[in-house]
Design a protein around this motif. Structure first.
Motif, PDB file in Angstrom:
ATOM      1  N   ILE A   1       0.833  -1.212   0.000  1.00 32.21           N
ATOM      2  CA  ILE A   1       0.000   0.000   0.000  1.00 32.21           C
ATOM      3  C   ILE A   1       0.867   1.260   0.000  1.00 32.21           C
ATOM      4  O   ILE A   1       0.656   2.180  -0.803  1.00 32.21           O
ATOM      5  CB  ILE A   1      -0.957  -0.008   1.215  1.00 32.21           C
ATOM      6  N   LEU A   2       1.846   1.314   0.911  1.00 29.64           N
ATOM      7  CA  LEU A   2       2.686   2.517   1.004  1.00 29.64           C
ATOM      8  C   LEU A   2       3.596   2.673  -0.206  1.00 29.64           C
ATOM      9  O   LEU A   2       3.831   3.788  -0.683  1.00 29.64           O
ATOM     10  CB  LEU A   2       3.533   2.488   2.274  1.00 29.64           C
ATOM     11  N   SER A   3       4.119   1.558  -0.712  1.00 28.85           N
ATOM     12  CA  SER A   3       5.008   1.611  -1.878  1.00 28.85           C
ATOM     13  C   SER A   3       4.279   2.155  -3.096  1.00 28.85           C
ATOM     14  O   SER A   3       4.816   2.980  -3.849  1.00 28.85           O
ATOM     15  CB  SER A   3       5.570   0.217  -2.161  1.00 28.85           C
ATOM     16  N   GLU A   4       3.043   1.715  -3.265  1.00 31.34           N
ATOM     17  CA  GLU A   4       2.241   2.208  -4.402  1.00 31.34           C
ATOM     18  C   GLU A   4       1.907   3.684  -4.220  1.00 31.34           C
ATOM     19  O   GLU A   4       1.939   4.466  -5.164  1.00 31.34           O
ATOM     20  CB  GLU A   4       0.959   1.383  -4.510  1.00 31.34           C
ATOM     21  N   ARG A   5       1.629   4.058  -2.973  1.00 30.88           N
ATOM     22  CA  ARG A   5       1.227   5.445  -2.691  1.00 30.88           C
ATOM     23  C   ARG A   5       2.401   6.419  -2.812  1.00 30.88           C
ATOM     24  O   ARG A   5       2.243   7.553  -3.288  1.00 30.88           O
ATOM     25  CB  ARG A   5       0.649   5.483  -1.273  1.00 30.88           C
ATOM     26  N   LEU A   6       3.611   5.984  -2.408  1.00 33.69           N
ATOM     27  CA  LEU A   6       4.767   6.888  -2.370  1.00 33.69           C
ATOM     28  C   LEU A   6       5.776   6.651  -3.491  1.00 33.69           C
ATOM     29  O   LEU A   6       6.721   7.421  -3.643  1.00 33.69           O
ATOM     30  CB  LEU A   6       5.479   6.748  -1.018  1.00 33.69           C
ATOM     31  N   SER A   7       5.599   5.569  -4.235  1.00 29.80           N
ATOM     32  CA  SER A   7       6.524   5.208  -5.333  1.00 29.80           C
ATOM     33  C   SER A   7       7.965   5.058  -4.837  1.00 29.80           C
ATOM     34  O   SER A   7       8.905   5.614  -5.399  1.00 29.80           O
ATOM     35  CB  SER A   7       6.468   6.258  -6.455  1.00 29.80           C
ATOM     36  N   MET A   8       8.111   4.295  -3.761  1.00 33.92           N
ATOM     37  CA  MET A   8       9.453   3.999  -3.239  1.00 33.92           C
ATOM     38  C   MET A   8       9.400   2.694  -2.466  1.00 33.92           C
ATOM     39  O   MET A   8       8.330   2.261  -2.036  1.00 33.92           O
ATOM     40  CB  MET A   8       9.980   5.147  -2.366  1.00 33.92           C
ATOM     41  N   PRO A   9      10.556   2.030  -2.273  1.00 37.07           N
ATOM     42  CA  PRO A   9      10.581   0.770  -1.522  1.00 37.07           C
ATOM     43  C   PRO A   9      10.122   0.966  -0.080  1.00 37.07           C
ATOM     44  O   PRO A   9      10.388   2.005   0.533  1.00 37.07           O
ATOM     45  CB  PRO A   9      12.047   0.349  -1.564  1.00 37.07           C
ATOM     46  N   VAL A  10       9.438  -0.049   0.450  1.00 36.79           N
ATOM     47  CA  VAL A  10       8.973  -0.013   1.837  1.00 36.79           C
ATOM     48  C   VAL A  10       9.337  -1.333   2.520  1.00 36.79           C
ATOM     49  O   VAL A  10       9.047  -2.407   1.990  1.00 36.79           O
ATOM     50  CB  VAL A  10       7.445   0.218   1.925  1.00 36.79           C
TER      51      VAL A  10
END
Length: 401
Positions: A175-184
């Motif tokens: 969810i966060l990776s898709e939202r922020l466009s960075m590795p999580v």
């Protein structure tokens, strides 16, 4: 056979680990890593061209050949940044850190009553706000390290069960990776803090360590041979969920009689709230204005130090149970150190009371000397920052995909 690109990454990683704390000369690095001066010069020049490291201006006259000087190399801490997140209890702390783990800015948010989607959206917004305020472009951010209470699938970045926050699976990384466009990256919050404890404090030469965090609940992490021990199902080291009372209360983990039900701050708060009356807890009542819903851990500590007999009895009981958990952990894991991360036991009076209880139970005098209170002063989100920097930068030799 050996992949030469893997060797190069490993050598770059070793150089970065040499200079990330203290500046060193190329000669010192070559001697420490047992690599040729020519190989070190080539790799150091590469890393300098990329901007990962730099000459820091320190020059030392070298012994021997006239005119030759040692030029010192250091990490460039602002080459990249990491967002760190800590989610526990009713709060979430978000911070931005550099490669030296300095926390440059933080936000703490209440997540009481939030759904998992709302928590993660607020997390993403907070990261974006901090980056804007710090004038850091997102392309300079390696990724996000999230530490969260409860069971975690670190491989897939899933919170399996965040005790007291949500009881269903949440695909945090996705969810966060898709939202922020960075590795999580996602890890149990105490394990993330244990990485920070090893990295930032004076435990780097220690191979085996237990970190015990006393907060609303009881969290723990086991470090064996300088690596987090997760066990077969990522449940290793759940000291807070050792059974201590077969006839005890049901724990939020589903078991009955866990250490957390008798030795955590939350259990003490709940017990006091249930029998809070007009003729008991006089000092605590004054500190909280008589409102049973308003007092917090800090009020308990103050009331204890001011001699509220009812609070003293409750906390001393907590200390007795915690002593059992600590001694059992040391006997079972035999660590070099057990580090206690706790607001309550940062108070010297309470810490000495705990140590006195432990000494009263030990036989060989070899337990209390291994216990110490954490001196880690950074915000809790530092665990995510350290985890992110180690996994996304240092272990990869600064090769960023």
């Amino acid at each position: 056979g050996i992949n030469m690109s893997d060797v190069k990454i490993s050598n770059r990683a070793m150089i970065l680990n040499q200079v990330k704390r203290n500046p060193k000369s190329r000669k010192d690095i070559a001697e420490k890593l047992n690599l040729t001066p020519a190989a070190i010069t080539m790799l150091v020049n590469e890393l300098m061209e990329e901007g990962c490291i730099r000459e820091n201006g320190m020059v030392e006259a070298a012994s021997g050949r006239a005119g030759r000087k040692k030029v010192y190399i250091e990490l460039n801490p602002s080459y990249r940044y990491i967002a760190g997140v800590n989610i526990e209890g009713k709060t979430m702390t978000i911070g931005i850190g550099n490669l030296r783990y300095d926390i440059l800015g933080t936000l703490t948010e209440s997540i009481k009553g939030y759904t998992s989607d709302q928590v993660l959206e607020r997390c993403a917004e907070a990261i974006e706000m901090l980056l804007t305020n710090l004038k850091i472009k997102s392309k300079k951010v390696l990724g996000v390290g999230v530490g969260i209470v409860g069971k975690v699938n670190t491989t897939e970045g899933i919170s399996k069960h965040a005790y007291g926050i949500w009881n269903h699976e949440v695909h945090i990384a996705e969810i966060l990776s898709e939202r922020l466009s960075m590795p999580v990256l996602v890890e149990n919050n105490v394990r993330a803090l244990a990485l920070a404890e090893m990295e930032l404090m004076h435990h780097r030469k220690i191979s085996n360590m237990v970190v015990l965090k006393l907060g609303p609940g009881i969290g723990s992490a086991i470090i064996l041979e300088k690596e987090i021990d997760k066990g077969a199902n990522s449940d290793a080291g759940e000291i807070g969920h050792m059974i201590t009372n077969l006839d005890g209360k049901k724990c939020q983990c589903g078991l009955v009689g866990c250490l957390e039900t008798v030795a955590s701050v939350q259990c003490i708060l709940e017990e006091i709230k249930s029998d809070f009356g007009t003729d008991n807890y006089p000092i605590l009542r004054t500190l909280s204005g008589g409102d049973v819903n308003k007092f917090k851990e800090q009020d308990l500590i103050k009331a204890y130090l001011q001699g509220d007999e009812d609070v003293v009895a409750k906390i001393n009981q907590l200390i007795q149970y915690l002593t059992v958990g600590i001694i059992n952990s040391i006997k079972f894991y035999d660590p070099h150190k057990l580090v206690l991360y706790s607001e309550m036991f940062n108070e010297s009076v309470l810490y000495e009371r705990l140590m006195g209880e432990i000494r009263a139970h030990e036989q060989d005098g070899a337990i209390d000397v291994r216990i110490e209170s954490s001196k880690l002063e950074s915000p809790k989100c530092v665990g995510g920052v350290v985890m992110g920097a180690q996994k996304l930068f240092f272990s990869k030799g600064a090769i960023i995909v």
